[in-house]
Motif scaffolding. Sequence first.
Motif, mmCIF file in Angstrom:
data_model
loop_
_atom_site.group_PDB
_atom_site.id
_atom_site.type_symbol
_atom_site.label_atom_id
_atom_site.label_comp_id
_atom_site.label_asym_id
_atom_site.label_seq_id
_atom_site.Cartn_x
_atom_site.Cartn_y
_atom_site.Cartn_z
ATOM 1 N N HIS A 1 0.797 -1.233 0.000
ATOM 2 C CA HIS A 1 0.000 0.000 0.000
ATOM 3 C C HIS A 1 0.829 1.283 0.000
ATOM 4 N N GLU A 2 2.148 1.184 0.165
ATOM 5 C CA GLU A 2 2.943 2.410 0.217
ATOM 6 C C GLU A 2 2.890 3.168 -1.104
ATOM 7 N N GLU A 3 2.753 2.459 -2.185
ATOM 8 C CA GLU A 3 2.646 3.122 -3.487
ATOM 9 C C GLU A 3 1.445 4.064 -3.524
ATOM 10 N N THR A 4 0.357 3.652 -2.863
ATOM 11 C CA THR A 4 -0.853 4.482 -2.825
ATOM 12 C C THR A 4 -0.634 5.746 -2.007
ATOM 13 N N THR A 5 -0.029 5.610 -0.818
ATOM 14 C CA THR A 5 0.171 6.796 0.019
ATOM 15 C C THR A 5 1.166 7.766 -0.626
ATOM 16 N N LEU A 6 2.183 7.228 -1.285
ATOM 17 C CA LEU A 6 3.149 8.094 -1.959
ATOM 18 C C LEU A 6 2.504 8.849 -3.112
ATOM 19 N N ALA A 7 1.648 8.164 -3.866
ATOM 20 C CA ALA A 7 1.034 8.773 -5.043
ATOM 21 C C ALA A 7 -0.022 9.812 -4.660
ATOM 22 N N ARG A 8 -0.770 9.551 -3.604
ATOM 23 C CA ARG A 8 -1.901 10.420 -3.288
ATOM 24 C C ARG A 8 -1.582 11.453 -2.189
ATOM 25 N N ALA A 9 -0.900 11.026 -1.127
ATOM 26 C CA ALA A 9 -0.559 11.950 -0.040
ATOM 27 C C ALA A 9 0.864 12.482 -0.157
ATOM 28 N N GLY A 10 1.684 11.803 -0.989
ATOM 29 C CA GLY A 10 3.079 12.196 -1.113
ATOM 30 C C GLY A 10 3.940 11.711 0.034
ATOM 31 N N LEU A 11 3.401 10.830 0.892
ATOM 32 C CA LEU A 11 4.086 10.405 2.105
ATOM 33 C C LEU A 11 4.330 8.903 2.116
ATOM 34 N N PRO A 12 5.463 8.472 2.672
ATOM 35 C CA PRO A 12 5.692 7.039 2.850
ATOM 36 C C PRO A 12 4.856 6.513 4.004
ATOM 37 N N LEU A 13 4.798 5.212 4.150
ATOM 38 C CA LEU A 13 4.147 4.624 5.308
ATOM 39 C C LEU A 13 5.115 4.663 6.481
ATOM 40 N N ASP A 14 4.751 5.392 7.527
ATOM 41 C CA ASP A 14 5.613 5.535 8.693
ATOM 42 C C ASP A 14 4.744 5.924 9.883
ATOM 43 N N PRO A 15 5.058 5.402 11.087
ATOM 44 C CA PRO A 15 4.278 5.758 12.277
ATOM 45 C C PRO A 15 4.284 7.251 12.593
ATOM 46 N N TYR A 16 5.231 7.977 12.019
ATOM 47 C CA TYR A 16 5.363 9.424 12.218
ATOM 48 C C TYR A 16 4.086 10.173 11.860
ATOM 49 N N PHE A 17 3.429 9.758 10.789
ATOM 50 C CA PHE A 17 2.284 10.496 10.279
ATOM 51 C C PHE A 17 0.998 10.117 11.026
ATOM 52 N N SER A 18 -0.039 10.920 10.838
ATOM 53 C CA SER A 18 -1.183 10.892 11.748
ATOM 54 C C SER A 18 -2.178 9.761 11.528
ATOM 55 N N ALA A 19 -2.327 9.297 10.291
ATOM 56 C CA ALA A 19 -3.454 8.423 9.967
ATOM 57 C C ALA A 19 -3.507 7.167 10.822
ATOM 58 N N ALA A 20 -2.380 6.461 10.945
ATOM 59 C CA ALA A 20 -2.383 5.221 11.723
ATOM 60 C C ALA A 20 -2.625 5.496 13.201
ATOM 61 N N LYS A 21 -2.183 6.638 13.697
ATOM 62 C CA LYS A 21 -2.448 7.011 15.085
ATOM 63 C C LYS A 21 -3.952 7.196 15.316
ATOM 64 N N LEU A 22 -4.610 7.854 14.348
ATOM 65 C CA LEU A 22 -6.058 8.043 14.469
ATOM 66 C C LEU A 22 -6.779 6.700 14.459
ATOM 67 N N ARG A 23 -6.317 5.795 13.605
ATOM 68 C CA ARG A 23 -6.918 4.465 13.558
ATOM 69 C C ARG A 23 -6.717 3.736 14.895
ATOM 70 N N TRP A 24 -5.544 3.921 15.497
ATOM 71 C CA TRP A 24 -5.277 3.280 16.795
ATOM 72 C C TRP A 24 -6.298 3.747 17.834
ATOM 73 N N LEU A 25 -6.594 5.034 17.839
ATOM 74 C CA LEU A 25 -7.584 5.551 18.785
ATOM 75 C C LEU A 25 -8.952 4.913 18.558
ATOM 76 N N LEU A 26 -9.336 4.756 17.306
ATOM 77 C CA LEU A 26 -10.619 4.115 16.986
ATOM 78 C C LEU A 26 -10.657 2.676 17.477
#
Length: 474
Positions: A111-136
């Motif tokens: 899935h990293e190809e998708t995040t790089l293409a659309r958000a411009g970001l690699p998959l890394d715990p640094y960014f917010s999305a996975a943290k938000l999912r953890w809270l859910l």
Amino acid sequence: MTAVIAIDQGTTGSGAHVLQSDGAFRSGATIDHKQFYPQAGWVEHDPEELVGNVARLIAQHKAGATGIGIANQGETVVAWDAKTKKPIHNAIVWQDARTHAEIEKLKAAGHEETTLARAGLPLDPYFSAAKLRWLLDNVAEAKTLRREGRLRLGTSDAFFLDRVAGQFATDVTTASRTSLMNLDTLQWDPQLAELFGVPIECLPEIRATAGDFGAIDGVPVAASMVDQQAALFGHGCRKPGDAKITFGTGAFALAIAGSKPLKNPKTGLLPTIAWKLGDAPVTYAIDGGVYNAASALNWARELGLFADFSEIETFDGCAIERGLAFVPALSGLGCPYWDRSAAGLWLGMGLETSKRDMLQSLLEGVALRAAQVIAAMDGLQPIAAKLSIDGGLANNGYFRGFLAKALGRQLTIPASLELTGLGCALFALIGAGLSTIDDLPQQQTGTLVEAAPFDRALVNRFADAVERCRNWRA
């Protein structure tokens, strides 16, 4: 008369800054907040403490103000109740790595190809999305509030604005750090939201950096942005190739890219948003971060390697020339490697190695990691010959001299080292309609540090040390 006040809500504390209508800039009160480390790799803040400090600083400095700007930590996230405005869990800080396992699953699934293409970001715990999912997934109240349509998720700025200004909103710079915003449309991306399992309906509205963010006691909140983008603006970077490095907890380099995002995943650089001013077109940037800078130095002080910063102002010779290298990968490697499996490393120690040798190599290691980031940037967007730096390490004479050599560039150290506060205030000045980007008050010229000859073979020696620290935690 006070023109605007700026609140810099950072990783270790919050500070207030005042920009007068005549261009005079000064810093006001600061308030530190607690750090929580529930488990190894987890970093949290108390959202109530953060927003309380923000509100307190605004109340202390708002007299006569015509606008407020608020800079935020970037990737730090909060979940809260839309009705009561109360957080339901501690804020998960940008440094936090608790989502590493889930990120690795997404990588393994391609899935990293998708995040790089659309958000411009690699998959890394640094960014917010996975943290938000953890809270859910891990906070029971989050599930209940979502069923009731009362759950709000966002970066810390959205929580502050909702709580103190009555606006559930974020800005494009902050949204660009979440892995959920499409870098081309500047809107939440349904495909990314589905990938991370974050409901778009729980996310804030995305707005321009300078503009309407509500009001606090009748004073308009006229700007909101990530602290590093505020610093970029405060440094006076305006045209493609202009760059700055802020040496705070980590070292964060940003360079202006222009009117289009520069996407080239092979460089390890992140296309991001520099700013958007009202209805004007967005300005893009490229970003590269080193996870540990001042945090590495503070760690060394806690170990007892030194007691006072005056002890590390001068050194003889050069540690890496003597074969001693330190890789500041205490939280892993950021740009251009994005390797959380890497670990901090001293290489080349012998029985003769002293504490001072280790400290000298630590300062050099932070500088050489920053030089790796700027070299990567220069290959994508030519970087200006003069580079601006700020942050606590910019005060260290040995560090900035070595950095100028390692970069092969002249360094500018602004007269004010509160560049995040200054940039935030300048954005607020524009958002409040008191100035334009072409008519901002001029600030004092800083000092210059000239580059000196440096054996480029030492850059390769350091790169070898970096490779040796990788995959240690795998």
